[in-house]
Design a protein around this motif. Structure first.
Motif, PDB file in Angstrom:
ATOM      1  N   LEU A   1      17.052   6.187 -31.870  1.00 18.87           N
ATOM      2  CA  LEU A   1      18.087   6.761 -33.014  1.00 18.87           C
ATOM      3  C   LEU A   1      18.925   7.160 -32.565  1.00 18.87           C
ATOM      4  O   LEU A   1      20.317   7.013 -31.888  1.00 18.87           O
ATOM      5  N   LEU A   2      18.020   8.352 -30.921  1.00 19.31           N
ATOM      6  CA  LEU A   2      19.152   8.697 -29.884  1.00 19.31           C
ATOM      7  C   LEU A   2      19.548   7.692 -28.711  1.00 19.31           C
ATOM      8  O   LEU A   2      20.731   7.786 -28.914  1.00 19.31           O
TER       9      LEU A   2
ATOM     10  N   GLY B   1      12.840   8.605 -33.012  1.00 17.22           N
ATOM     11  CA  GLY B   1      13.629   8.823 -32.548  1.00 17.22           C
ATOM     12  C   GLY B   1      14.140   9.012 -31.790  1.00 17.22           C
ATOM     13  O   GLY B   1      15.229   9.233 -31.252  1.00 17.22           O
TER      14      GLY B   1
ATOM     15  N   ALA C   1      20.318   4.564 -30.652  1.00 21.44           N
ATOM     16  CA  ALA C   1      21.592   3.488 -31.639  1.00 21.44           C
ATOM     17  C   ALA C   1      23.044   4.766 -31.388  1.00 21.44           C
ATOM     18  O   ALA C   1      23.677   4.310 -30.707  1.00 21.44           O
ATOM     19  N   GLY C   2      22.458   6.006 -31.804  1.00 19.84           N
ATOM     20  CA  GLY C   2      24.011   7.075 -31.314  1.00 19.84           C
ATOM     21  C   GLY C   2      24.753   6.820 -29.937  1.00 19.84           C
ATOM     22  O   GLY C   2      25.561   6.864 -30.130  1.00 19.84           O
TER      23      GLY C   2
END
Lengths: 173, 102
Positions: free
Chosen positions: A147-148, A144, A150-151
């Protein structure tokens, strides 16, 4: 407590329907905030106070405020509302609403066929959630975080070229 | 303590999900499509929390945390794309996205 659940559920459904049918984007976002607060109340009645707090803080407090800031940057006026009214005549809703109603009827049929069990609303507190999140789900928590990251990198990359051209444009003039 | 029937919570989640699905299918403005996706993710999280509360386990709440993480990352990238589209083409119509190359 059980009455609280039904009232919150009714408010959530009405606010969500209003949120997706408004023509003005800011009105839709405000109705969506009401819907999220009602869902947070549902979480509280289900005995999940930690998730209810997160729903208020992160969903209503951070994500929806991000939406509102983007609305302000887009600077949509009255003509955007007129165009929206032009794009969404009433007959355009018929097909999607019909398909969703069929899907909803199937899901409700499947749920009601299972027989009723009650949620005994004993609280599952933040301590249990934390020890589970950083115990067996440690890998998922790290993914997670990836993912953050990458965002953030993706969002800044998408806006990078325009910011550079703005800065160089100002320097030239 | 009082007891909410699990069926009713799942039906609430299903209703919210289908309202969001209707929004994604019917709206043409890309902002409203993103808002409807948020509604659908929230409904999925509600189903997870209801299942976690049914068996008195914290797993449902952990899954909701992951859905929250994914939703915030998705909103950051989606809003950056919306701003890009609006500045390049001065339009929020999702049909103009088929001309996006590179």
């Amino acid at each position: 407590m059980i009455n609280l659940f039904y009232i919150a559920a009714l408010v959530a459904i009405i606010a969500t329907v209003l949120a997706i049918t408004r023509h003005h984007a800011v009105h839709a976002l405000l109705y969506l905030i009401v819907s999220l607060l009602a869902v947070a109340l549902v979480f509280f009645t289900l005995g999940a106070p930690f998730v209810a707090a997160l729903e208020v803080i992160i969903y209503a407090g951070a994500i929806l405020v991000l939406f509102l800031f983007v609305m302000m940057m887009l600077n949509l006026g009255q003509d955007a509302k007129e165009q929206e009214r032009e794009w969404q005549p009433l007959r355009i809703w018929i097909g999607p609403a019909l398909l969703s109603c069929i899907l909803l009827a199937l899901i409700i049929h499947a749920i009601m066929g299972e027989g009723s069990a009650s949620v005994v609303t004993e609280e599952v507190g933040p301590k249990a959630v934390g020890s589970l999140l950083f115990g067996p789900y440690m890998i998922a928590a790290e993914l997670g975080a990836f993912l953050l990251m990458a965002g953030v990198v993706g969002a800044s990359h998408l806006r990078r070229r325009e910011f550079q051209s703005e800065i160089t444009g100002k320097e030239e003039s | 303590m009082s007891a909410v029937p699990i069926n009713h919570v799942l039906i609430l989640a299903a209703i919210l999900f289908s309202v969001g699905l209707t929004g994604v299918l019917a709206r043409r403005n890309i902002i409203f499509m993103l808002v409807s996706v948020e509604v659908m993710l929230n409904a999925a999280g509600l189903a997870f929390v209801a299942a976690g509360a049914r068996w008195q386990q914290a797993d449902g709440q952990v899954m909701f945390l992951f859905i929250l993480t994914m939703a915030s990352a998705e909103v950051a990238v989606g809003l950056a794309l919306i701003l890009h589209l609006h500045w390049r083409r001065l339009s929020l119509d999702s049909d103009t996205l088929n001309k996006m190359k590179g």
